[in-house]
Design an enzyme around this catalytic site. Structure first.
Site, PDB file in Angstrom:
ATOM      1  N   GLU A  43       0.798  -1.232   0.000  1.00 34.94           N
ATOM      2  CA  GLU A  43       0.000   0.000   0.000  1.00 34.94           C
ATOM      3  C   GLU A  43       0.826   1.275   0.000  1.00 34.94           C
ATOM      4  OE1 GLU A  43      -2.857  -0.215   3.191  1.00 34.94           O
ATOM      5  OE2 GLU A  43      -4.039  -1.724   2.120  1.00 34.94           O
ATOM      6  N   GLU A  49      -5.700  -8.268   0.377  1.00 33.64           N
ATOM      7  CA  GLU A  49      -6.340  -7.959   1.672  1.00 33.64           C
ATOM      8  C   GLU A  49      -7.795  -7.600   1.448  1.00 33.64           C
ATOM      9  OE1 GLU A  49      -4.633  -4.924   4.245  1.00 33.64           O
ATOM     10  OE2 GLU A  49      -2.604  -5.583   3.723  1.00 33.64           O
TER      11      GLU A  49
HETATM   12  C1  FCB Z   1      -4.536  -2.071   5.422  1.00 29.20           C
HETATM   13  C2  FCB Z   1      -3.138  -2.430   5.890  1.00 29.20           C
HETATM   14  C3  FCB Z   1      -3.126  -3.475   6.974  1.00 29.20           C
HETATM   15  C4  FCB Z   1      -4.244  -3.305   7.958  1.00 29.20           C
HETATM   16  C5  FCB Z   1      -5.571  -3.152   7.268  1.00 29.20           C
HETATM   17  C6  FCB Z   1      -6.756  -3.012   8.171  1.00 29.20           C
HETATM   18  O1  FCB Z   1      -4.548  -0.781   4.892  1.00 29.20           O
HETATM   19  O2  FCB Z   1      -2.374  -2.894   4.824  1.00 29.20           O
HETATM   20  O3  FCB Z   1      -1.851  -3.450   7.577  1.00 29.20           O
HETATM   21  O4  FCB Z   1      -3.950  -2.249   8.796  1.00 29.20           O
HETATM   22  O5  FCB Z   1      -5.504  -2.038   6.407  1.00 29.20           O
END
Ligand code: FCB
Length: 447
Positions: free
Chosen positions: A163, A340
């Site tokens: 990210e 994610e």
């Molecule tokens: C993302 C991050 C991860 C976690 C989630 C909830 O942005 O990559 O580390 O904090 O959010």
């Protein structure tokens, strides 16, 4: 819903969970986050990553937990500041422990996906400028070569950077993460430097592992729309935020273009430096232009009143995942991994439906011919959620931060059943296609 269940997933599909080192390991005092969290007022409740889930010691329990859920993949990260606690001095015992973890995962039939840089930096490197340090690309390349040489026989899937837009926005624009700055100009420089670092890291892995490796970036992409679609200023604001936040880094990799002034000279080199497209998806933002909000770069974000939100007030918007999968599969021409996706939901009342609705979007996209190869739920465990500390509970498994006991929530067994069957059957869909009746709903602006 137009098409009937079951929603099926392609053969070999990776059903995993994701964590990151700082958030779960504990016991590391050589990172910028360890230092930052100790400063008063920086992290909710004064929490620190001091112990976290103690996964640095309890990792066998975490592997056993995943095994009991029958999952076949795990995304974890290496703590750069642990492996290289001072410049150029690599800690072979730390690397050995990561070797043990990866070996145990493989023995359990769980494919590792290893993130090399997940937000945190070694303290020595942060002190020489962090993401603005001109030598960041070379330093991350040296670290990457060391890690891939040490662990490469156990792992062939790598995320270079997690990210980039998020770490830069929080650290350099919103000032809520290290180094706590408020400067768009410095944010753009940091992003540019991270892109250069990614290119160097990508090439380093390729040099060592060649075509047997699969390397990408985990991009945090949001659905960004104007708050008042009839207003040109809001439409312009949404387009600007999309360009700055979603597109900059990702398009440099996909197209080598459209990266704007701060990508000059680098976009050509960046084009194509990924073997898969990693997509982290959480939510949708409505954006308006507001000249009274300089701290939000005049673009405050909100959630549509009445929509379902999680414990942190983020909108739950499953369709957004399908929309982004379609858009970025076309742009990237690469296989996609959902690296994610998850929800802060301490009660686990919303998570079952969240999970089923988002997975259904993935299955639908796959049925349309989109090459999506895996889904990593954030997270396996409740963990240290950066500036939110331990207040936000993203785990499929609850963690008691006093005893450190892990307890699977009902959504964990639901995920296990879907993974085992490689489908969402009609009954599961009927039960979870709608959120439960009493979910929290947005009252208005969060910006
Ligand atoms: C993302 C991050 C991860 C976690 C989630 C909830 O942005 O990559 O580390 O904090 O959010």
């Amino acid at each position: 819903m137009a098409e009937p269940p079951p929603f099926t997933f392609p053969e070999g599909f990776l059903f995993g969970t994701a964590t990151s080192a700082t958030q779960v390991e504990g016991g590391c005092h050589t990172t910028d986050w360890d230092d930052f969290a100790r400063r008063p007022g920086r992290v909710h409740g004064g929490d620190t990553p001091e112990t976290a889930c103690d996964s640095w010691n309890r990792w066998p329990d975490d592997v056993a937990l995943q095994r009991s859920l029958g999952l076949n993949a795990y995304r974890l990260s290496i703590e750069w500041g642990r492996v290289e606690p001072s410049s150029g001095a690599f800690d072979s015992t730390a690397l050995d422990r990561y070797r043990a973890m990866l070996g145990a995962l493989r023995d359990a039939g769980i494919e590792p996906l290893v993130t090399l840089h997940h937000f945190s930096l070694p303290l020595w490197q942060a002190r020489r400028g962090g993401l603005l340090d001109r030598e960041l690309p070379q330093l991350l390349e040296r670290y990457t070569r060391t890690v891939v040489s040490a662990l490469g026989d156990l792992c062939r899937r790598w995320v270079t950077v997690n990210e980039p837009s998020v770490v830069v926005a929080h650290g350099y624009v919103l000032g809520v993460w290290p180094p706590g700055e408020h400067s768009v100009a410095r944010a753009l420089r940091a992003q540019h430097n991270l892109l250069a670092a990614h290119v160097a890291m990508y090439r380093a892995v390729k040099e060592i592992q060649g075509d047997s490796s699969s390397v990408g970036v985990a991009h945090h992409l949001r659905v960004i729309e104007p708050e008042r679609s009839g207003r040109a200023a809001d439409r312009w604001g949404a387009a600007l935020l999309r360009w700055l936040f979603n597109d900059g880094f990702a398009r440099a990799l996909c197209e080598g273009t459209s990266y704007g002034p701060y990508g000059m000279g680098l976009a050509d080199e960046a084009r194509g430096t990924h073997d898969f497209f990693g997509l982290n998806y959480y939510s949708r933002d409505l954006v308006r232009f507001d000249p009274r909000r300089p701290a939000d770069v005049f673009l405050p974000r909100s959630v549509s009143p009445g929509s379902e939100v999680n414990d942190l007030g983020w909108e739950v918007y499953p369709e957004g995942l399908g929309r982004l999968l379609r858009a970025w599969a076309a742009r990237s021409a690469r296989p996609i991994l959902v690296t994610e996706n998850g929800i802060a939901d301490a009660s686990d009342r919303q998570r079952p439906s969240f999970l089923v609705r988002h997975l259904a979007e993935v299955a639908r996209a796959a049925a349309e011919g989109i090459d999506v190869r895996g889904y990593f739920h954030w997270s396996l465990l409740d963990n240290f959620e950066w500036a939110e500390g331990y207040s936000a509970r993203f785990g499929l498994c609850a963690v008691d931060f006093h005893t450190l006991a892990r307890t699977p929530r009902p959504s964990a067994s639901l995920y296990a059943r879907i993974a085992a069957a490689r489908e969402i059957d009609a009954e599961t869909w009927r039960l979870h296609r709608d959120p439960p009746p009493d979910v929290p709903r947005a009252g208005g602006s969060t910006g």
